[in-house]
Design an enzyme around this catalytic site. Structure first.
Site, short mmCIF file in Angstrom:
data_model
loop_
_atom_site.label_atom_id
_atom_site.label_comp_id
_atom_site.label_asym_id
_atom_site.label_seq_id
_atom_site.Cartn_x
_atom_site.Cartn_y
_atom_site.Cartn_z
N TYR A 150 41.46 22.87 34.60
CA TYR A 150 41.66 24.23 35.10
C TYR A 150 41.65 24.25 36.63
O TYR A 150 42.54 24.83 37.27
CB TYR A 150 40.58 25.16 34.54
CG TYR A 150 40.73 26.59 35.03
CD1 TYR A 150 41.76 27.40 34.57
CD2 TYR A 150 39.85 27.13 35.97
CE1 TYR A 150 41.92 28.70 35.03
CE2 TYR A 150 39.99 28.43 36.43
CZ TYR A 150 41.03 29.21 35.95
OH TYR A 150 41.19 30.49 36.41
N LYS A 154 44.76 25.28 39.31
CA LYS A 154 44.67 26.36 40.30
C LYS A 154 44.82 25.84 41.73
O LYS A 154 45.30 26.55 42.61
CB LYS A 154 43.35 27.13 40.11
CG LYS A 154 43.30 27.89 38.78
CD LYS A 154 44.46 28.87 38.61
CE LYS A 154 44.41 29.67 37.33
NZ LYS A 154 45.50 30.64 37.21
N1 LIG Z 1 38.65 36.28 34.70
C1 LIG Z 1 38.30 35.47 35.69
O1 LIG Z 1 37.10 35.27 35.97
C2 LIG Z 1 39.36 34.82 36.53
C3 LIG Z 1 38.98 34.25 37.77
C4 LIG Z 1 39.94 33.64 38.54
C5 LIG Z 1 41.26 33.60 38.13
N2 LIG Z 1 41.61 34.13 36.94
C6 LIG Z 1 43.01 34.04 36.52
O2 LIG Z 1 43.51 35.34 36.25
C7 LIG Z 1 44.62 35.24 35.36
C8 LIG Z 1 44.46 36.27 34.26
O3 LIG Z 1 43.32 35.96 33.49
P1 LIG Z 1 42.31 37.06 32.92
O4 LIG Z 1 41.00 36.82 33.53
O5 LIG Z 1 42.92 38.39 33.01
O6 LIG Z 1 42.19 36.55 31.41
P2 LIG Z 1 42.67 37.22 30.04
O7 LIG Z 1 42.10 38.56 29.88
O8 LIG Z 1 42.37 36.17 28.99
O9 LIG Z 1 44.25 37.35 30.21
C9 LIG Z 1 45.11 36.23 30.18
C10 LIG Z 1 46.53 36.71 30.00
O10 LIG Z 1 47.40 35.56 29.99
C11 LIG Z 1 48.25 35.66 28.86
N3 LIG Z 1 48.61 34.34 28.36
C12 LIG Z 1 47.80 33.32 28.04
N4 LIG Z 1 48.53 32.30 27.51
C13 LIG Z 1 49.82 32.72 27.49
C14 LIG Z 1 51.03 32.14 27.06
N5 LIG Z 1 51.08 30.93 26.48
N6 LIG Z 1 52.17 32.84 27.21
C15 LIG Z 1 52.16 34.09 27.74
N7 LIG Z 1 51.04 34.69 28.18
C16 LIG Z 1 49.88 34.01 28.04
C17 LIG Z 1 47.43 36.43 27.81
O11 LIG Z 1 48.28 37.10 26.90
P3 LIG Z 1 48.53 36.70 25.37
O12 LIG Z 1 47.27 36.08 24.84
O13 LIG Z 1 48.90 38.00 24.74
O14 LIG Z 1 49.67 35.75 25.43
C18 LIG Z 1 46.72 37.45 28.69
O15 LIG Z 1 47.55 38.57 28.89
C19 LIG Z 1 44.63 33.78 34.85
O16 LIG Z 1 45.64 33.07 35.54
C20 LIG Z 1 43.26 33.27 35.23
O17 LIG Z 1 43.24 31.88 35.43
C21 LIG Z 1 40.69 34.75 36.13
#
Ligand SMILES: NC(=O)c1ccc[n+]([C@@H]2O[C@H](COP(=O)([O-])OP(=O)(O)OC[C@H]3O[C@@H](n4cnc5c(N)ncnc54)[C@H](OP(=O)(O)O)[C@@H]3O)[C@@H](O)[C@H]2O)c1
Length: 256
Positions: A150, A154
């Site tokens: 991961y 990033k």
């Molecule tokens: N939450 C944190 O603490 C955090 C911190 C830093 C960065 N981020 C980044 O923020 C971004 C969003 O994450 P989040 O925290 O909002 O998590 P989340 O609630 O799990 O959302 C992830 C999104 O990505 C989509 N996704 C995953 N695999 C996919 C695939 N194969 N094809 C199409 N869509 C896909 C999911 O939709 P479906 O399952 O419907 O496909 C969902 O809409 C990510 O890039 C993550 O690395 C998150």
């Protein structure tokens, strides 16, 4: 009215971008695998803000699906593209499932790269547009033991986005690019990655609100939240060996 496309719009940070951009009167194109969740969100936003919301169900881990998405998007007049879809996993690198690692690389890196290049080419041709790549504070660090793949994905996003930004500057382009690098945000991320964050998280609403403000100021690397910003600054100062020990400690807590 401007049009924004958001990948990973079915939950968390992506869903919040959709809500806040609809409130700013953007027309939306929503992408993720969960068609039912996207449909429900689109219906809600159309009704509340009278914006148009197109839903494109797509599995970004599959290259042919990414290419199909690109073909559709090439026919739209986008102003903002948010490369947000992504996920993580936890465990010792030699123990985590190879298949899940490769799926993660496909979504977090390969799909993001494919989409960024194609969308950016259109933006540059029109000399307008904004590409936002969602990275993580993990991408600003020298590595993340126990979440090795991961962190590596990033780092790729931060490096790619920074280089693109400099190239656009060199060309005197009016196209903008930023990398959003949040620390912990309260979303489904933890459940998908099988982790529980030991640090205090901010809400997705706050993360997106700060991001949109910083994009207005043309900021390249956006780190929402005071604690995360401080953490990111300290990372720059700490030697690599210390960073790895601290990251291993933080990730180890999530494992237990
Ligand atoms: N939450 C944190 O603490 C955090 C911190 C830093 C960065 N981020 C980044 O923020 C971004 C969003 O994450 P989040 O925290 O909002 O998590 P989340 O609630 O799990 O959302 C992830 C999104 O990505 C989509 N996704 C995953 N695999 C996919 C695939 N194969 N094809 C199409 N869509 C896909 C999911 O939709 P479906 O399952 O419907 O496909 C969902 O809409 C990510 O890039 C993550 O690395 C998150």
């Amino acid at each position: 009215m401007r049009t924004a496309c958001i990948t990973g719009a079915s939950s968390g940070i992506g869903e919040e971008f959709a809500k806040q951009l609809a409130a700013k009167h953007y027309n939306l194109i929503l992408v993720a695998r969960s068609a039912d969740k996207l449909d429900a969100l689109a219906k809600k936003l159309r009704k509340k803000y009278a914006v148009s919301c197109e839903v494109i169900p797509c599995d970004l881990a599959q290259e042919d699906e990414c290419l199909r998405l690109i073909r559709i998007l090439k026919k739209r007049d986008l102003y903002l593209f948010i490369n947000n879809a992504g996920f993580g996993d936890i465990g010792y690198f030699h123990e985590t499932a190879q298949d899940k690692d490769l799926q993660m690389i496909n979504v977090n890196v390969r799909a993001l790269h494919l989409l960024a290049k194609e969308i950016l080419a259109d933006f540059v041709a029109k000399n307008r547009g904004y590409l936002l790549n969602v990275a993580s504070i993990a991408g600003l660090m020298n590595g993340g033991p126990l979440m090795a793949t991961y962190y590596a994905t990033k780092s790729y996003v931060v490096s790619l986005t920074s280089s693109i930004a400099q190239e656009l500057k060199m060309e005197g382009s009016d196209v903008h690019v930023s990398a959003l690098c949040p620390g912990p945000v309260a979303t489904n991320f933890d459940d998908v990655a099988g982790v529980s964050f030991s640090l205090k998280s901010i809400s997705a609403a706050r993360c997106v609100e700060v991001c949109l403000k910083q994009m207005n100021r043309g900021k390249l690397i956006i780190v929402p939240g005071f604690t995360s910003r401080l953490g990111a600054m300290l990372c720059h100062l700490a030697p690599r060996s210390l960073q790895l020990v601290v990251a291993a400690h933080a990730q180890g807590k999530k494992l237990s």
